[in-house]
Design a protein around this motif. Structure first.
Motif, mmCIF file in Angstrom:
data_model
loop_
_atom_site.group_PDB
_atom_site.id
_atom_site.type_symbol
_atom_site.label_atom_id
_atom_site.label_comp_id
_atom_site.label_asym_id
_atom_site.label_seq_id
_atom_site.Cartn_x
_atom_site.Cartn_y
_atom_site.Cartn_z
ATOM 1 N N GLU A 19 49.400 37.272 29.619
ATOM 2 C CA GLU A 19 49.070 36.339 30.647
ATOM 3 C C GLU A 19 49.348 37.598 31.392
ATOM 4 O OE1 GLU A 19 50.198 31.926 32.180
ATOM 5 O OE2 GLU A 19 51.760 33.261 33.557
ATOM 6 N N GLU A 65 50.216 38.222 35.297
ATOM 7 C CA GLU A 65 50.185 37.551 37.025
ATOM 8 C C GLU A 65 50.599 39.059 37.761
ATOM 9 O OE1 GLU A 65 53.170 34.942 39.216
ATOM 10 O OE2 GLU A 65 53.196 34.819 37.329
ATOM 11 N N ASP A 107 43.640 42.885 44.561
ATOM 12 C CA ASP A 107 43.548 42.912 43.174
ATOM 13 C C ASP A 107 43.991 44.055 42.378
ATOM 14 O OD1 ASP A 107 41.978 40.509 44.444
ATOM 15 O OD2 ASP A 107 40.277 41.586 44.630
ATOM 16 N N TRP A 151 41.205 43.981 24.976
ATOM 17 C CA TRP A 151 40.211 43.440 26.004
ATOM 18 C C TRP A 151 40.046 44.050 26.879
ATOM 19 C CZ3 TRP A 151 44.539 41.404 23.376
ATOM 20 C CH2 TRP A 151 44.375 40.239 22.610
ATOM 21 N N ARG A 195 39.441 43.569 33.138
ATOM 22 C CA ARG A 195 39.014 42.730 34.401
ATOM 23 C C ARG A 195 39.717 42.456 35.185
ATOM 24 N NH1 ARG A 195 39.024 40.918 28.732
ATOM 25 N NH2 ARG A 195 38.387 38.995 27.971
ATOM 26 N N VAL A 212 42.441 41.280 38.036
ATOM 27 C CA VAL A 212 43.320 40.293 38.099
ATOM 28 C C VAL A 212 43.510 40.100 39.727
ATOM 29 C CG1 VAL A 212 45.548 39.255 38.284
ATOM 30 C CG2 VAL A 212 45.022 40.954 36.567
ATOM 31 N N ILE A 264 45.296 35.857 34.921
ATOM 32 C CA ILE A 264 44.301 35.999 34.186
ATOM 33 C C ILE A 264 44.827 36.176 32.767
ATOM 34 C CG2 ILE A 264 42.706 37.503 35.077
ATOM 35 C CD1 ILE A 264 44.148 39.086 32.372
ATOM 36 N N LYS A 265 44.266 35.629 32.474
ATOM 37 C CA LYS A 265 44.597 35.207 30.661
ATOM 38 C C LYS A 265 43.793 35.318 29.001
ATOM 39 C CE LYS A 265 47.489 31.264 32.229
ATOM 40 N NZ LYS A 265 47.514 29.129 31.338
#
Length: 348
Positions: A129, A131, A137, A242, A245, A247, A253-254
């Motif tokens: 996770e 944070e 962003d 991954w 992404r 956040v 996000i996880k």
């Protein structure tokens, strides 16, 4: 009054101690190293009639498995980067290792899981996770290096459904149609499940040192073996990736991966070929079991505990001016925490 302060002092000393965690459920075990706080995962096996826990990731030096985060183009290795402070705690059905900086928090959450239709815990759900503490962003990418050592002794490092003995480095995506990636051992084996979500966006099968030395991305276009002479001989690992992404500001996000453990390599591979993926009714049972397991242990509010401990410490240092009203308020907060442990909130 003295009795109350003695109780508070004992609670303070007990909760402040940093010790390694060691949890067991079903056929598997989760522990943390007392020096590095890195996780260590095990499978229960039978060797010559004696039960023991076999590590599924290399455990002599747990630092060989680690998480790397790319934050807006800057690379940080968890447990090594000075920008991040490390802590740990026990959570519902597992452990949580937190890496905190001034801009974000990366949390590795490892929980017991009953996979492939099992009625008992036989694997792990590993969640990462991120944070975002900032007001803008944040673009992130994640890499997790898992030092899968079980097949190194036999020379059969990694096995796939399409290839029972992988001898060269490989790059796999969900389009590869591989349901699992197995590290087959003499007594225990582990499979990264890759047939459905949750799963990484890509997996690199590579020599551990080359994978560890790469800052983030890894060039697997050259099909090399699992030796980098003279530094890293017969040494393999998995790199889970991954993709980028976003956040959101103050958001989270996880991502997750699933790890199924088994017995000796040949037996486990034969079982997987016949039984994985499981039938629909088995998957339903698995989801129900994991939901029940997540209720088994209470999750603690660490920030509330830290705040209360600070107040207790201040009260002990200023006992001469502490009022009965202040003492009652501290005791009331202790009672509230106790009630929260006794009546845990279900984990989603």
């Amino acid at each position: 009054m003295k009795r109350s302060f003695a109780l508070l002092a004992v609670i303070f000393c007990f909760t402040s101690a940093a010790t390694a965690l060691d949890l067991r459920s079903g056929l598997v075990r989760i522990a943390t190293d007392d020096l590095t706080l890195r996780p260590m995962l095990y499978r229960l096996v039978d060797i010559a009639g004696k039960k023991k826990y076999e590590p599924i990731w290399y455990s002599d030096d747990p630092r060989t498995s680690f998480i790397v985060i790319n934050v807006d183009g800057r690379i940080y290795r968890m447990g090594s980067s000075q920008e991040y402070q490390t802590s740990q705690k026990q959570i519902a059905n597992g452990i949580e290792i937190e890496y905190r900086s001034i801009i974000n928090r990366v949390t590795q959450r490892i929980q017991f899981a009953s996979l492939a239709g099992s009625r008992v815990a036989n694997g792990f759900l590993v969640e990462i996770e991120v944070e975002n503490f900032t007001s803008r962003d944040m673009k992130i990418m994640l890499k997790e290096v898992c030092d899968t050592w079980l097949g190194e002794k036999s020379g059969n490092h990694i096995a796939l459904a399409s290839n029972p003995k992988v001898i060269d480095e490989m790059y796999l995506t969900p389009d590869s149609q591989e349901p699992y990636i197995v590290s087959p051992g003499e007594y225990a084996s582990v499979a990264l499940l890759f047939d459905s979500e949750p799963r990484p966006d890509a997996v690199v099968i590579a020599n551990w040192k080359r994978l560890s030395d790469s800052m983030f991305a890894y060039d697997s276009s050259l099909m090399r073996g699992f030796t980098l002479s003279p530094y890293s001989i017969n040494d393999s690992a998995l790199g889970l990736y991954w993709n980028e992404r976003i956040v959101p500001a103050k958001g989270v996000i996880k991502v997750s991966s699933r790890w199924l453990t088994g017995g000796p390599g040949n037996e486990f591979l034969a079982w997987l070929a016949d039984n994985y993926p499981p039938k629909a009714e088995q998957q339903t049972t698995e989801a129900q079991q994991n939901s029940t397991e997540q209720m088994s242990l209470p999750a603690l509010d660490v920030e509330a505990i830290r705040s209360l401990l600070a107040r207790i410490d201040s009260a002990i240092q200023n006992v001469d001016v502490l009022s009965d009203e202040d003492l009652q308020q501290i005791l009331s907060e202790l009672d509230s925490l106790e009630q929260g442990v006794a009546n845990p909130i279900p984990q989603n």
